[in-house]
Scaffold this active site. Structure first.
Site, PDB file in Angstrom:
ATOM      1  N   ALA A 158       0.846  -1.202   0.000  1.00  0.00           N
ATOM      2  CA  ALA A 158       0.000   0.000   0.000  1.00  0.00           C
ATOM      3  C   ALA A 158       0.877   1.246   0.000  1.00  0.00           C
ATOM      4  CB  ALA A 158      -0.903  -0.017   1.231  1.00  0.00           C
ATOM      5  N   TYR A 216       3.330   4.209  -2.568  1.00  0.00           N
ATOM      6  CA  TYR A 216       3.117   5.293  -3.543  1.00  0.00           C
ATOM      7  C   TYR A 216       2.492   4.779  -4.828  1.00  0.00           C
ATOM      8  CZ  TYR A 216       5.725   8.612  -0.732  1.00  0.00           C
ATOM      9  OH  TYR A 216       6.111   9.455   0.272  1.00  0.00           O
ATOM     10  N   CYS A 243      13.069   6.025  -8.012  1.00  0.00           N
ATOM     11  CA  CYS A 243      13.159   5.112  -9.157  1.00  0.00           C
ATOM     12  C   CYS A 243      14.402   5.243 -10.028  1.00  0.00           C
ATOM     13  CB  CYS A 243      11.928   5.283 -10.030  1.00  0.00           C
ATOM     14  SG  CYS A 243      10.413   4.837  -9.168  1.00  0.00           S
ATOM     15  N   GLN A 290      17.619   6.267 -10.071  1.00  0.00           N
ATOM     16  CA  GLN A 290      18.937   5.701  -9.747  1.00  0.00           C
ATOM     17  C   GLN A 290      18.844   4.188  -9.560  1.00  0.00           C
ATOM     18  OE1 GLN A 290      22.132   7.515  -7.281  1.00  0.00           O
ATOM     19  NE2 GLN A 290      21.366   6.073  -5.760  1.00  0.00           N
ATOM     20  N   LYS A 291      17.849   3.774  -8.802  1.00  0.00           N
ATOM     21  CA  LYS A 291      17.684   2.341  -8.506  1.00  0.00           C
ATOM     22  C   LYS A 291      17.496   1.537  -9.807  1.00  0.00           C
ATOM     23  CE  LYS A 291      13.563   1.203  -6.737  1.00  0.00           C
ATOM     24  NZ  LYS A 291      12.643   0.110  -6.993  1.00  0.00           N
ATOM     25  N   ASN A 343      12.733   4.504 -17.792  1.00  0.00           N
ATOM     26  CA  ASN A 343      13.349   5.329 -16.745  1.00  0.00           C
ATOM     27  C   ASN A 343      14.781   5.706 -17.101  1.00  0.00           C
ATOM     28  OD1 ASN A 343      11.178   5.672 -15.151  1.00  0.00           O
ATOM     29  ND2 ASN A 343      11.776   4.249 -13.548  1.00  0.00           N
ATOM     30  N   PHE A 391      11.970  15.623  -3.363  1.00  0.00           N
ATOM     31  CA  PHE A 391      12.759  15.417  -4.582  1.00  0.00           C
ATOM     32  C   PHE A 391      12.175  16.138  -5.787  1.00  0.00           C
ATOM     33  CE2 PHE A 391      10.823  12.345  -7.578  1.00  0.00           C
ATOM     34  CZ  PHE A 391       9.735  11.888  -6.848  1.00  0.00           C
ATOM     35  N   LEU A 439      12.412  -0.490 -17.227  1.00  0.00           N
ATOM     36  CA  LEU A 439      13.776  -0.042 -16.918  1.00  0.00           C
ATOM     37  C   LEU A 439      14.288   0.881 -18.023  1.00  0.00           C
ATOM     38  CD1 LEU A 439      15.421  -3.375 -15.635  1.00  0.00           C
ATOM     39  CD2 LEU A 439      14.380  -1.542 -14.293  1.00  0.00           C
ATOM     40  N   GLU A 451       5.332  10.879  -9.435  1.00  0.00           N
ATOM     41  CA  GLU A 451       4.768  11.434  -8.217  1.00  0.00           C
ATOM     42  C   GLU A 451       4.451  12.918  -8.406  1.00  0.00           C
ATOM     43  OE1 GLU A 451       6.994  10.270  -4.732  1.00  0.00           O
ATOM     44  OE2 GLU A 451       7.179   8.263  -5.567  1.00  0.00           O
TER      45      GLU A 451
HETATM   46  N1  LIG Z   1       7.079   5.499  -6.428  1.00  0.00           N
HETATM   47  C1  LIG Z   1       6.865   5.548  -7.722  1.00  0.00           C
HETATM   48  O1  LIG Z   1       6.602   6.600  -8.270  1.00  0.00           O
HETATM   49  C2  LIG Z   1       6.946   4.292  -8.560  1.00  0.00           C
HETATM   50  C3  LIG Z   1       6.476   4.340  -9.877  1.00  0.00           C
HETATM   51  C4  LIG Z   1       6.536   3.182 -10.652  1.00  0.00           C
HETATM   52  C5  LIG Z   1       7.023   1.999 -10.111  1.00  0.00           C
HETATM   53  N2  LIG Z   1       7.468   1.963  -8.831  1.00  0.00           N
HETATM   54  C6  LIG Z   1       7.901   0.664  -8.288  1.00  0.00           C
HETATM   55  O2  LIG Z   1       6.810   0.120  -7.522  1.00  0.00           O
HETATM   56  C7  LIG Z   1       7.297  -0.619  -6.404  1.00  0.00           C
HETATM   57  C8  LIG Z   1       6.719  -0.053  -5.121  1.00  0.00           C
HETATM   58  O3  LIG Z   1       7.142   1.289  -5.001  1.00  0.00           O
HETATM   59  P1  LIG Z   1       6.470   2.272  -3.962  1.00  0.00           P
HETATM   60  O4  LIG Z   1       7.037   3.628  -4.248  1.00  0.00           O
HETATM   61  O5  LIG Z   1       4.996   2.100  -3.944  1.00  0.00           O
HETATM   62  O6  LIG Z   1       7.097   1.704  -2.595  1.00  0.00           O
HETATM   63  P2  LIG Z   1       6.578   1.936  -1.109  1.00  0.00           P
HETATM   64  O7  LIG Z   1       7.711   1.690  -0.201  1.00  0.00           O
HETATM   65  O8  LIG Z   1       5.852   3.233  -1.016  1.00  0.00           O
HETATM   66  O9  LIG Z   1       5.470   0.777  -0.900  1.00  0.00           O
HETATM   67  C9  LIG Z   1       5.757  -0.582  -0.836  1.00  0.00           C
HETATM   68  C10 LIG Z   1       4.883  -1.190   0.254  1.00  0.00           C
HETATM   69  O10 LIG Z   1       4.994  -2.621   0.206  1.00  0.00           O
HETATM   70  C11 LIG Z   1       4.880  -3.109   1.536  1.00  0.00           C
HETATM   71  N3  LIG Z   1       5.394  -4.467   1.581  1.00  0.00           N
HETATM   72  C12 LIG Z   1       6.676  -4.899   1.399  1.00  0.00           C
HETATM   73  N4  LIG Z   1       6.730  -6.238   1.456  1.00  0.00           N
HETATM   74  C13 LIG Z   1       5.470  -6.676   1.675  1.00  0.00           C
HETATM   75  C14 LIG Z   1       4.884  -7.973   1.813  1.00  0.00           C
HETATM   76  N5  LIG Z   1       5.645  -9.069   1.708  1.00  0.00           N
HETATM   77  N6  LIG Z   1       3.561  -8.053   2.037  1.00  0.00           N
HETATM   78  C15 LIG Z   1       2.805  -6.942   2.128  1.00  0.00           C
HETATM   79  N7  LIG Z   1       3.290  -5.697   1.993  1.00  0.00           N
HETATM   80  C16 LIG Z   1       4.607  -5.551   1.766  1.00  0.00           C
HETATM   81  C17 LIG Z   1       5.660  -2.107   2.366  1.00  0.00           C
HETATM   82  O11 LIG Z   1       5.297  -2.145   3.731  1.00  0.00           O
HETATM   83  C18 LIG Z   1       5.276  -0.785   1.673  1.00  0.00           C
HETATM   84  O12 LIG Z   1       4.177  -0.153   2.311  1.00  0.00           O
HETATM   85  C19 LIG Z   1       8.822  -0.557  -6.501  1.00  0.00           C
HETATM   86  O13 LIG Z   1       9.249  -1.680  -7.214  1.00  0.00           O
HETATM   87  C20 LIG Z   1       9.063   0.697  -7.327  1.00  0.00           C
HETATM   88  O14 LIG Z   1      10.281   0.641  -8.024  1.00  0.00           O
HETATM   89  C21 LIG Z   1       7.426   3.079  -8.033  1.00  0.00           C
HETATM   90  O1  LIG Z   2      13.310  18.173 -16.630  1.00  0.00           O
HETATM   91  C1  LIG Z   2      13.412  17.609 -15.546  1.00  0.00           C
HETATM   92  C2  LIG Z   2      12.476  16.654 -15.084  1.00  0.00           C
HETATM   93  C3  LIG Z   2      12.685  16.050 -13.856  1.00  0.00           C
HETATM   94  N1  LIG Z   2      13.753  16.380 -13.094  1.00  0.00           N
HETATM   95  C4  LIG Z   2      13.961  15.695 -11.810  1.00  0.00           C
HETATM   96  O2  LIG Z   2      13.936  14.289 -12.004  1.00  0.00           O
HETATM   97  C5  LIG Z   2      13.437  13.623 -10.868  1.00  0.00           C
HETATM   98  C6  LIG Z   2      12.327  12.650 -11.239  1.00  0.00           C
HETATM   99  O3  LIG Z   2      11.206  13.370 -11.673  1.00  0.00           O
HETATM  100  P1  LIG Z   2       9.921  12.660 -12.290  1.00  0.00           P
HETATM  101  O4  LIG Z   2      10.319  11.717 -13.328  1.00  0.00           O
HETATM  102  O5  LIG Z   2       8.981  13.725 -12.679  1.00  0.00           O
HETATM  103  O6  LIG Z   2       9.293  11.938 -11.012  1.00  0.00           O
HETATM  104  P2  LIG Z   2       9.203  10.395 -10.544  1.00  0.00           P
HETATM  105  O7  LIG Z   2       8.033  10.322  -9.641  1.00  0.00           O
HETATM  106  O8  LIG Z   2      10.527   9.958 -10.042  1.00  0.00           O
HETATM  107  O9  LIG Z   2       8.820   9.566 -11.857  1.00  0.00           O
HETATM  108  C7  LIG Z   2       9.760   8.803 -12.605  1.00  0.00           C
HETATM  109  O10 LIG Z   2       9.957   7.530 -12.002  1.00  0.00           O
HETATM  110  C8  LIG Z   2       8.736   6.768 -11.868  1.00  0.00           C
HETATM  111  C9  LIG Z   2       9.099   5.515 -11.097  1.00  0.00           C
HETATM  112  O11 LIG Z   2       9.587   4.496 -11.894  1.00  0.00           O
HETATM  113  C10 LIG Z   2       8.175   6.484 -13.258  1.00  0.00           C
HETATM  114  O12 LIG Z   2       6.979   5.712 -13.126  1.00  0.00           O
HETATM  115  C11 LIG Z   2       7.899   7.800 -13.964  1.00  0.00           C
HETATM  116  O13 LIG Z   2       7.431   7.548 -15.288  1.00  0.00           O
HETATM  117  C12 LIG Z   2       9.189   8.613 -14.017  1.00  0.00           C
HETATM  118  O14 LIG Z   2       8.927   9.905 -14.577  1.00  0.00           O
HETATM  119  C13 LIG Z   2      12.996  14.720  -9.902  1.00  0.00           C
HETATM  120  O15 LIG Z   2      13.998  14.938  -8.933  1.00  0.00           O
HETATM  121  C14 LIG Z   2      12.849  15.922 -10.801  1.00  0.00           C
HETATM  122  O16 LIG Z   2      13.008  17.143 -10.120  1.00  0.00           O
HETATM  123  C15 LIG Z   2      14.679  17.304 -13.531  1.00  0.00           C
HETATM  124  O17 LIG Z   2      15.659  17.588 -12.851  1.00  0.00           O
HETATM  125  N2  LIG Z   2      14.479  17.901 -14.751  1.00  0.00           N
END
Ligand SMILES: NC(=O)c1ccc[n+]([C@@H]2O[C@H](COP(=O)([O-])OP(=O)(O)OC[C@H]3O[C@@H](n4cnc5c(N)ncnc54)[C@H](O)[C@@H]3O)[C@@H](O)[C@H]2O)c1
Ligand SMILES: O=c1ccn([C@@H]2O[C@H](COP(=O)(O)OP(=O)(O)O[C@H]3O[C@H](CO)[C@@H](O)[C@H](O)[C@H]3O)[C@@H](O)[C@H]2O)c(=O)[nH]1
EC number: 1.1.1.22
Length: 480
Positions: free
Chosen positions: A9, A11, A272, A274-275, A220, A334, A217, A161
């Site tokens: 649950a 982001y 996301c 860097q990872k 990103n 961020f 991958l 985000e």
């Molecule tokens: N944050 C983003 O914008 C974004 C966008 C696209 C993809 N992703 C990917 O989505 C995934 C999740 O990212 P996030 O930002 O939502 O992370 P997050 O840390 O906000 O949420 C993950 C949740 O999973 C829970 N969790 C972990 N192991 C568990 C288990 N075994 N059973 C039940 N719950 C469990 C944690 O307690 C946590 O609340 C990552 O792989 C990330 O790379 C993130």
């Molecule tokens: O022109 C730009 C655009 C972004 N940023 C920076 O780049 C980082 C990432 O920004 P952004 O991509 O908008 O936010 P994220 O929520 O990290 O989203 C990225 O990472 C997510 C997780 O994988 C993907 O789902 C999205 O498509 C991808 O945009 C932030 O620090 C921004 O400030 C800049 O410095 N310059």
């Protein structure tokens, strides 16, 4: 009634499932997590994440067809479709440490699914995972299957985000990867029907499993590469007198390049980029593709260079020392419109300045003092674990104060660093701020949000990433 369960649950899990519940009233959606405080927050008026538009949707659906619960096993066993959206951090120990994805949480979710399932399931990878993860998950599930059939789909999430709800309402594309077998195609179709409630069919792309996993991958990596490209140019602009905003505008006018995502900054952050690039680099290395790995590694190196360059610029401009000087940090998240601080460049900049013995006064619109203190004392990558597994009792950083007002943060300061592009920072009363600062008063804009000329007229010495340097800065060159 189709039942969906999302494990995780966070982001991604929270907003994506809220939107599915809103758009598909006939589907029951349960979002489950091992973190009890997180689930309690989802069930309260103070949601665990700040995302514009999210509160309204959760309020509308919660208790009707959207549920947040810690009863993980119950909801998993009842579901037809299970999304897995758990953490996939960078490994900090052992094979591939510092690069490879740590699939501990994913694997434990898969084993739990295998243990509690009593009916056939579609299991959807929502987390970002290395290519071929589906194969490993398939093995775990089928090894313990008790005659139950599982179909694994890859459905990576592309939301950003701060604009998550907009992105989910109107995605550029939804990507579904599945096995090219009749059962695989049936599962793909079932997931497609969920999204088809609101996403036009031509935006729902279907591919094989490995293409879907790798596309996430790759996307990103391409996005981050654009930022490192413009940031690399910003350094050259400062050296030559060109202006990065003008260069980016001119370059982006080429329709093959396009104008978006070309803002120079103090560096990209977020959970996301860097990872995922490190993960990509590791996969390339494992496949013997050293040149390809080195190519993508450079995107991160330039990002680190940009953050270091910023710190060096601050210190060298202020007579080569910030020891004992008050520096106001405006913005810690961020990016704007989020309270998320994962991998925020502010952490590295603050640590750099603290390393030179600065006194920091930090102000952000959404980030709590507790979070800032945790971030400044946590080890790299420790943030990407469920909250109850993160280190507690972190050492206090006494040179840092956290305040709830930009004017308070800047009062008596020698310099200001703008590290997040919050709209508020564009309209502050900079004359009032200048009057209350030590002189000479410095402003270092890591996001290009201020009107440089206006601030120079007020009397500030201004540094803005990639913009022509004022005479003072030219005389105090920063070491790269
Ligand atoms: N944050 C983003 O914008 C974004 C966008 C696209 C993809 N992703 C990917 O989505 C995934 C999740 O990212 P996030 O930002 O939502 O992370 P997050 O840390 O906000 O949420 C993950 C949740 O999973 C829970 N969790 C972990 N192991 C568990 C288990 N075994 N059973 C039940 N719950 C469990 C944690 O307690 C946590 O609340 C990552 O792989 C990330 O790379 C993130
Ligand atoms: O022109 C730009 C655009 C972004 N940023 C920076 O780049 C980082 C990432 O920004 P952004 O991509 O908008 O936010 P994220 O929520 O990290 O989203 C990225 O990472 C997510 C997780 O994988 C993907 O789902 C999205 O498509 C991808 O945009 C932030 O620090 C921004 O400030 C800049 O410095 N310059």
């Amino acid at each position: 009634m189709v039942k969906i369960c999302c494990i995780g649950a966070g982001y991604v899990g929270g907003p994506t499932m809220a939107v599915i519940a809103l758009k598909c009233p006939a589907i029951e959606v349960a979002v489950v997590d091992i973190s009890a405080p997180r689930i309690a927050a989802w069930n309260s008026d103070q949601l665990p994440i700040y995302e514009p538009g999210l509160d309204e949707i959760v309020k509308q659906c919660r208790g009707k067809n959207l549920f947040f619960s810690t009863a993980v096993e119950k909801h998993v066993s009842e579901a037809d479709i299970i999304f897995v959206s758990v953490n996939t951090p960078t490994k900090t120990q052992g094979l591939g440490a510092g690069k490879a994805a740590d699939l501990t949480y994913w694997e434990s979710a898969a084993r739990m699914i295998a243990d509690v399932s009593k009916s056939n399931k579609i299991v959807v990878e929502k987390s970002t995972v290395p290519v071929k993860t589906a194969e490993a998950i398939e093995k775990i599930l089928t090894h313990n299957s008790k005659g139950i059939k599982y179909q694994i789909l890859s459905n990576p999430e592309f939301l950003a985000e701060g604009t998550a709800i907009e992105d989910l309402f109107s995605p550029d594309r939804v990507l579904i990867g599945g096995r090219e077998t009749p059962d695989g195609q049936k599962a793909t179709q079932a997931l497609k029907e969920v999204y088809a409630h609101w996403v036009p069919e031509d935006r729902i792309i279907t591919t094989n499993l490995w293409s879907a996993e790798l596309s996430k991958l790759a996307a990103n990596a391409f996005l981050a590469q654009r930022i490192s490209s413009v940031n690399a140019m910003s350094a050259l602009c400062e050296a030559t007198g060109a202006n990065i905003s003008e260069v980016a505008h001119a370059v982006g006018k080429d329709t093959r390049i396009g104008p978006k995502f070309l803002n120079a900054s103090v560096g990209f952050g977020g959970s996301c980029f860097q990872k995922d690039i490190l993960n990509l680099v590791y996969i390339c290395e494992c496949n013997g593709l050293t040149e390809v790995a080195n190519y993508w590694k450079q995107v991160i190196k330039v990002n680190d260079y940009q953050k270091n360059r910023f710190v060096n610029r601050v210190v060298s401009s202020m007579f080569n020392t910030v020891s004992g000087k008050k520096i106001a940090i405006l913005g810690f998240a961020f990016k704007k419109d989020t309270g998320d601080t994962r991998e925020t460049p502010a952490i590295d900049v603050c640590r750099g300045l603290l390393g030179d013995k600065a006194q920091l006064s930090i102000y952000d619109l959404q980030v709590t003092e507790d979070q800032i203190r945790r971030d400044l004392s946590m080890k790299k990558f420790d943030w990407d674990h469920p909250i109850h597994l993160q280190p507690m009792n972190l050492a206090a950083v006494k040179e840092v104060s956290v305040v709830w007002d930009a004017y308070e943060a800047t009062k008596g300061a020698h310099g200001i660093c703008i590290l997040t592009e919050w709209d508020e920072f564009k309209t502050l009363d900079y004359k009032k701020i200048f009057d209350n600062m030590q002189k000479p008063a410095f402003l270092f804009d890591g996001r290009n949000v201020v009107d440089v000329e206006k601030l120079r007229e007020i009397g500030f010495i201004v540094y803005s990433i990639g913009k022509p340097l004022d005479a003072w800065l030219k005389d105090m060159p920063a070491m790269a």
